[in-house]
Scaffold this motif. Structure first.
Motif, short mmCIF file in Angstrom:
data_model
loop_
_atom_site.label_atom_id
_atom_site.label_comp_id
_atom_site.label_asym_id
_atom_site.label_seq_id
_atom_site.Cartn_x
_atom_site.Cartn_y
_atom_site.Cartn_z
N UNK A 39 36.43 34.69 51.06
CA UNK A 39 35.48 35.23 52.04
C UNK A 39 34.18 35.62 51.34
N UNK A 40 34.29 36.31 50.21
CA UNK A 40 33.11 36.59 49.41
C UNK A 40 33.53 36.85 47.97
N UNK A 41 32.59 36.64 47.07
CA UNK A 41 32.77 37.00 45.67
C UNK A 41 31.47 37.60 45.18
N UNK A 42 31.59 38.74 44.53
CA UNK A 42 30.40 39.45 44.10
C UNK A 42 30.69 40.21 42.81
N UNK A 43 30.10 39.77 41.72
CA UNK A 43 30.18 40.46 40.43
C UNK A 43 31.61 40.82 40.04
N UNK A 44 32.51 39.86 40.09
CA UNK A 44 33.88 40.09 39.66
C UNK A 44 34.80 40.66 40.72
N UNK A 45 34.34 40.76 41.94
CA UNK A 45 35.17 41.22 43.05
C UNK A 45 35.33 40.07 44.04
N UNK A 46 36.57 39.78 44.39
CA UNK A 46 36.85 38.66 45.29
C UNK A 46 37.63 39.14 46.50
N UNK A 47 37.21 38.70 47.67
CA UNK A 47 37.97 38.92 48.89
C UNK A 47 38.50 37.55 49.28
N UNK A 48 39.82 37.39 49.21
CA UNK A 48 40.40 36.07 49.41
C UNK A 48 41.77 36.15 50.04
N UNK A 49 42.22 35.02 50.55
CA UNK A 49 43.56 34.93 51.09
C UNK A 49 44.12 33.55 50.78
N UNK A 50 45.41 33.46 50.76
CA UNK A 50 46.09 32.21 50.52
C UNK A 50 46.25 31.46 51.85
#
Length: 105
Positions: A60-71
């Motif tokens: 969904x987003x990635x920002x400076x080493x933070x990822x919002x994701x799903x399988x």
């Protein structure tokens, strides 16, 4: 077929996943990877991008080493089939050992 690093990253994403989005830090990934697969942030980013492009995960987003994701379903199916293949290899090894043991006896 995924390489070992990418498969391990997918396994981390799938861990405890019910298909909902979760937020993971780069440090979460790097600490969860086995010692033989240690990589840096660029390698992790490449693996996540590869999985996203191939439809295994959604970022969904990635920002400076933070990822919002799903399988995605393809990612969960791959993990399940990889586990079944591993079980087959283990059972096949046991059968071969018994066969050659009986043959030697």
């Amino acid at each position: 077929m995924l390489d070992h690093l990418t498969a391990a990253v997918l396994e981390i994403v799938n861990a405890g996943s019910d298909g909902s989005y979760k937020v993971l830090e780069t440090s979460d990934f790097l600490s969860a990877l086995p010692d033989r697969l240690k990589t840096d942030e660029a390698g992790l980013d490449n693996s996540l991008r590869f999985l996203s492009e191939r439809g295994y995960i959604d970022i969904r987003y990635s920002d400076k080493g933070t990822y919002c994701l799903c399988s995605l379903p393809k990612g969960r199916t791959y993990a399940e089939s990889a586990a079944k293949e591993e079980e087959k290899k283990k059972s096949r090894g046991g059968v071969l050992a018994v066969f050659f043991g009986a043959l030697a006896g």
